[in-house]
Design an enzyme around this catalytic site. Structure first.
Site, short mmCIF file in Angstrom:
data_model
loop_
_atom_site.label_atom_id
_atom_site.label_comp_id
_atom_site.label_asym_id
_atom_site.label_seq_id
_atom_site.Cartn_x
_atom_site.Cartn_y
_atom_site.Cartn_z
N LYS A 129 47.83 40.97 35.89
CA LYS A 129 47.77 41.30 34.46
C LYS A 129 48.50 42.61 34.20
CE LYS A 129 43.76 42.51 32.64
NZ LYS A 129 42.40 42.28 32.14
N GLY A 152 34.06 38.32 38.74
CA GLY A 152 34.40 37.21 39.62
C GLY A 152 34.92 35.96 38.95
N GLU A 199 26.53 35.39 42.26
CA GLU A 199 25.35 34.56 42.04
C GLU A 199 25.47 33.75 40.75
OE1 GLU A 199 24.55 38.24 39.68
OE2 GLU A 199 25.42 37.79 41.65
N ASP A 218 43.42 41.30 38.17
CA ASP A 218 43.08 41.24 36.75
C ASP A 218 42.39 42.52 36.30
OD1 ASP A 218 43.13 39.69 34.34
OD2 ASP A 218 40.98 39.35 34.54
#
Length: 483
Positions: free
Chosen positions: A327, A200, A237, A287
């Site tokens: 990417k 993330g 988180e 990515d």
């Protein structure tokens, strides 16, 4: 500490409207005048939001303190401890725009897509000696210790900054250069899709950046679930606690998040369009990748299906006029060139670049695509999904899906791709001075492998501080500063 004390501020707190003087040089005159359809001045005036991407220093050319050393001769150069070598801070920013002669209508693109058998590699896109030299150096340093890898990277001190991982600072560098988070309508939330984004880092940066100027962001993410490698799963988180976690995680109908499955691609796009009033998102980022340590020369072939699925997923969720950042790795194979040609046709302009925070020893680079011409082109999506099905059933039987003659007919496209393979540098005479920046970095790493007691060549902390200021990230702070 308040929510905003650790954020970058200046006299003008409205980040998107603040233009800065940058130490990063603009594209070379050679690049600017190579093609009238994608010259620097035309793009600079395209819109006010894009003006930030070319932050022009007060005097043109490379300042003396940014001169570039020839790394291959670095061992023989005499340097004092107080005078570190000069660092190349240039970044590719020149876009390629398809002219009217070679621009196909969106509805005509599916007819071009036909799977073809692989042929013997002819090194059309990248010279054989360059490919062989790169692979030889990769094999030579494949077991390099982390210390040697760190010492040969002048930007190693950047690391992850205040975020969960290094991916975030790569996107920060790209955003500072290409104005990815700029929007025309500041009253609406900034929306994005994070494709193959686990754990993330990209999403964390985008949420933080928009939060830093007081805006609102909403993201949608999909990534494959892994039982064996938890580090690649979503870990929202770990996002900074002082930002709103407005990321909706979508796992697809089968609950795996696997983009190789058509149902998951379509399900993700359906959900995003439903949540955005059928408009799609402002920005899509991808990515995805694998762990190729020691097997880097296989990256391009193994990731080709993943790259294709990322492109298809983008087409299901990006709004017309939107921006795509993806990417990629080497561009040696016909299949890779085919995918880049599709993006070249789909967007107003594309740019292949390498952010400073991407390790110079690897072949990782990013393609920035601006101005999607058509929202949700269903026939093209279906045609590309058929290629994906072929890769699933008989990957060894697929070498390309766009006729070579179509690509060769567009000299601008062919030259652009070839130039990106030869050199990352945008300096006027770099082609005569360097074979490849990647090879240079690998050669430098090899020196540190054989001389582990050798101190780092670069003042990484000074370089880090410079980049943090350029990218509007906190100069002081870490990922632990969450309150």
């Amino acid at each position: 500490m308040s929510d905003h004390e650790d954020l970058y501020t200046d006299d003008d707190p409205e980040y998107r409207n603040t233009r800065t003087v940058s130490g990063i040089v603009p594209p070379s005159l050679q690049s600017l005048h190579r093609n009238n359809s994608n010259n620097y001045q035309q793009h600079q005036h395209r819109s006010s939001r894009d003006n930030r991407q070319f932050a022009v220093p007060e005097r043109h050319g490379v300042p003396d303190h940014r001169a570039v050393p020839e790394h291959r001769n670095v061992a023989s150069q005499q340097r004092s401890a107080t005078s570190p070598p000069k660092v190349d801070m240039t970044v590719r920013t020149d876009f390629l725009k398809c002219d009217q002669e070679h621009r196909l209508a969106i509805e005509d693109l599916p007819a071009m897509i036909r799977v073809r058998e692989p042929k013997e590699q002819d090194y059309f896109w990248n010279p054989k000696d360059l490919v062989d030299q790169t692979n030889a150096m990769r094999r030579r340093v494949k077991d390099a210790p982390d210390e040697a890898r760190a010492k040969c990277n002048p930007f190693g001190g950047i690391n992850k900054s205040i975020f969960m991982n290094r991916a975030a600072t790569k996107l920060a560098a790209l955003d500072a250069t290409f104005a990815l988070t700029a929007t025309e309508n500041n009253s609406k939330p900034f929306t994005f899709a994070d494709i193959c984004g686990g754990p993330g880092g990209f999403s964390e940066y985008l949420l933080w950046r928009v939060h830093s100027w007081g805006g609102t962001a909403k993201g949608y993410g999909i990534t494959i679930k892994s039982r064996d490698h938890d580090e690649v799963n979503w870990h929202a988180e770990k996002f900074r606690k002082n930002i709103s976690n407005n990321l909706t995680i979508i796992d697809g109908p089968d609950g795996t998040g696997d983009l190789y499955e058509e149902a998951n691609i379509r399900g993700f796009g359906d959900t995003v369009r439903q949540h955005t009033d059928q408009q799609g998102v402002d920005l899509a980022v991808a990515d995805g990748g694998f762990d190729f340590k020691g097997q880097e020369q296989q990256q391009e072939y193994v990731t080709r299906r993943l790259l294709l699925c990322e492109i298809i997923t983008m087409l299901t969720c990006l709004k017309q006029g939107g921006t795509f950042v993806c990417k990629i790795f080497d561009i040696n194979e016909e299949f890779t060139a085919n995918m880049l040609w599709v993006l070249y046709q789909l967007f107003d302009m594309i740019c292949i670049t390498k952010p400073l925070s991407s390790r110079p020893t690897n072949s990782e680079r990013y393609i920035v695509c601006k101005g999607l011409r058509a929202h949700f082109p269903q026939n093209l999506i279906t045609a590309l999904l058929s290629v994906n099905q072929g890769l699933e059933k008989q990957p060894h039987r697929i070498g390309s899906f766009v006729p070579r003659a179509v690509l060769e007919d567009d000299e601008d496209f062919v030259n652009y791709i070839k130039m990106r393979n030869i050199s990352y540098s945008s300096q006027p005479h770099s082609l005569f001075r360097f074979t490849s920046k990647q090879i240079e970095a690998l050669e430098l790493m090899d020196q540190f492998i054989h001389r582990p007691d050798r101190p780092p060549l670069y003042d990484q902390e000074s370089i880090r501080q410079h980049c943090m200021k350029e990218w509007r990230l906190p100069v002081h702070g870490s990922s632990q500063d969450e309150e």
